[in-house]
Design an enzyme around this catalytic site. Sequence first.
Site, mmCIF file in Angstrom:
data_model
loop_
_atom_site.group_PDB
_atom_site.id
_atom_site.type_symbol
_atom_site.label_atom_id
_atom_site.label_comp_id
_atom_site.label_asym_id
_atom_site.label_seq_id
_atom_site.Cartn_x
_atom_site.Cartn_y
_atom_site.Cartn_z
ATOM 1 N N ASP A 1 -0.102 -3.518 8.947
ATOM 2 C CA ASP A 1 -1.538 -3.297 9.094
ATOM 3 C C ASP A 1 -2.316 -4.578 9.368
ATOM 4 O OD1 ASP A 1 -0.997 -0.678 8.551
ATOM 5 O OD2 ASP A 1 -2.061 -0.593 6.646
ATOM 6 N N HIS B 1 0.823 -1.204 0.000
ATOM 7 C CA HIS B 1 0.000 0.000 0.000
ATOM 8 C C HIS B 1 0.863 1.262 0.000
ATOM 9 C CE1 HIS B 1 -3.929 -2.056 1.552
ATOM 10 N NE2 HIS B 1 -3.738 -2.205 0.257
#
Length: 222
Positions: A131, A57
């Site tokens: 994450d 990401h």
Amino acid sequence: MVNIEPIPAFSDNYIWLLFDADSREAAVVDPGDAAPVIETLQTRELKLSTVLITHHHFDHVGGLPDLIGAFSPVVYGPRNPAIEGIDRRLAAGDTLEVLGVDFEVLEVPGHTLDHIAYYHGGQHPMVFCGDTLFAGGCGRLFEGDPPTMLRSLNALASLPAETRVYCAHEYTIANLNFARAAEPGNDALHKRLADAEATRQCEPTAPFKLSLELKTNPSAFP
């Protein structure tokens, strides 16, 4: 001795800085933005030698081009060819050394399919989990499915209870408010929320110990 501190980025990201005060050598984890990293390195008079990436990401890799151009660090990351700039692509069980600290690679997909974590199991265990796991919650399922994420969370839950968890976002208070609604009778959770609200007045709520997560995170450890 390696020191670890957060570099705040964007609205709620933490880019973790590892550095040796004697050698002035440094590493960073998930540098989504180069600017605060460069500013911190210059202020501290540190030389960036290593970058660790957990997943693809943009808020975790966006700073790579500028950091590579400025410092030529060795970049470690998942086996995802879409991430440009990685020198060594890693899979489960691989090992590496960062500033004299040994890390083992864990594959923890769910948030993304390429997600990895970096675990040090020494006297003071720690894990950089990106994450996948947050204080009081877990990452959103952008690419994986619930069974995949549950396997990854179980893998993290099996680490020693004293493991310090370095996650990549400051979501703690929102997560714990949700967790309190899910488990209104959890006294440990109520106390953790109060402590987090006090802590956020002046400092980050991460890292945190896995033992606390096991008591207060219904979304990650059902």
